[in-house]
Design a protein around this motif. Sequence first.
Motif, mmCIF file in Angstrom:
data_model
loop_
_atom_site.group_PDB
_atom_site.id
_atom_site.type_symbol
_atom_site.label_atom_id
_atom_site.label_comp_id
_atom_site.label_asym_id
_atom_site.label_seq_id
_atom_site.Cartn_x
_atom_site.Cartn_y
_atom_site.Cartn_z
ATOM 1 N N ASP A 183 32.561 88.910 -15.301
ATOM 2 C CA ASP A 183 33.675 88.286 -14.594
ATOM 3 C C ASP A 183 34.087 86.931 -15.173
ATOM 4 O O ASP A 183 35.020 86.304 -14.679
ATOM 5 C CB ASP A 183 33.379 88.164 -13.099
ATOM 6 N N GLU A 184 33.397 86.473 -16.227
ATOM 7 C CA GLU A 184 33.820 85.248 -16.905
ATOM 8 C C GLU A 184 34.439 85.560 -18.267
ATOM 9 O O GLU A 184 34.678 84.667 -19.067
ATOM 10 C CB GLU A 184 32.643 84.290 -17.063
ATOM 11 N N VAL A 185 34.690 86.846 -18.507
ATOM 12 C CA VAL A 185 35.205 87.306 -19.797
ATOM 13 C C VAL A 185 36.582 87.923 -19.612
ATOM 14 O O VAL A 185 36.818 88.671 -18.648
ATOM 15 C CB VAL A 185 34.248 88.338 -20.428
ATOM 16 N N PHE A 186 37.482 87.646 -20.532
ATOM 17 C CA PHE A 186 38.781 88.317 -20.576
ATOM 18 C C PHE A 186 38.664 89.445 -21.597
ATOM 19 O O PHE A 186 38.335 89.202 -22.762
ATOM 20 C CB PHE A 186 39.876 87.345 -20.997
ATOM 21 N N VAL A 187 38.884 90.683 -21.154
ATOM 22 C CA VAL A 187 38.762 91.840 -22.049
ATOM 23 C C VAL A 187 40.140 92.429 -22.309
ATOM 24 O O VAL A 187 40.972 92.550 -21.412
ATOM 25 C CB VAL A 187 37.817 92.917 -21.474
ATOM 26 N N THR A 188 40.382 92.803 -23.550
ATOM 27 C CA THR A 188 41.676 93.344 -23.924
ATOM 28 C C THR A 188 41.518 94.218 -25.165
ATOM 29 O O THR A 188 40.409 94.451 -25.639
ATOM 30 C CB THR A 188 42.690 92.210 -24.158
ATOM 31 N N ASN A 189 42.629 94.708 -25.672
ATOM 32 C CA ASN A 189 42.624 95.563 -26.859
ATOM 33 C C ASN A 189 43.734 95.163 -27.819
ATOM 34 O O ASN A 189 44.757 94.596 -27.406
ATOM 35 C CB ASN A 189 42.826 97.035 -26.460
#
Length: 203
Positions: A85-91
């Motif tokens: 929940d402290e990470v921004f995940v994307t592609n």
Amino acid sequence: MTEPAADAPSVTDLDRLREVEADCTGCELYKAAGPTVGGEGPRSAWLMLVGEQPGDQEDKAGKPFVGPAGRVLDQALDEAGIARDEVFVTNAVKHFRFEERGKRRIHKQPTVRQVRACRPWLDAELRLVGPPVVGVLGAVAAKSLLGQDFRITDHRGELLEQDGRTVVPTVHPSSILRSDPKERQELLAAFVADLKVIAGARP
């Protein structure tokens, strides 16, 4: 076909970015895939993890890293001491590229043109979140951010500098799932080791 991500540079809010992304027709992937799958996580994230593209479950859910590879990622993050929940995940690519085999949709690697069409969306996420550390998961994401000649095998787990932030390349968690079951624990441990390098780069 419209100009890819033409409005991305002017967006100043993540929620607005997702709204604008939803209408992207910058490449042909939008025709067969589900909704645009943008990044997810807090704007205050110190870490952004960039993968290749949504998978089958991500395409259906409209969220990144919620399928099998996402579960491997969650396990590895936990073992490395990084809270999801402290990470921004994307592609690097926001739509699922696939081929149909019977009732199944099988992943196909996105083309260079498709990656380039999506790059403004990724740039907008980097600008809006401003993470001091970026973890690059897999070859497609690495080439998108670090250039077509970049090889993860040459720089895996290294602390690199780009545009004032630390970038750490590693494998995509899906590569662990595709490996020989006898090798998975060893490969997972190596992935966790890379994530610990990332954790050590936290400001």
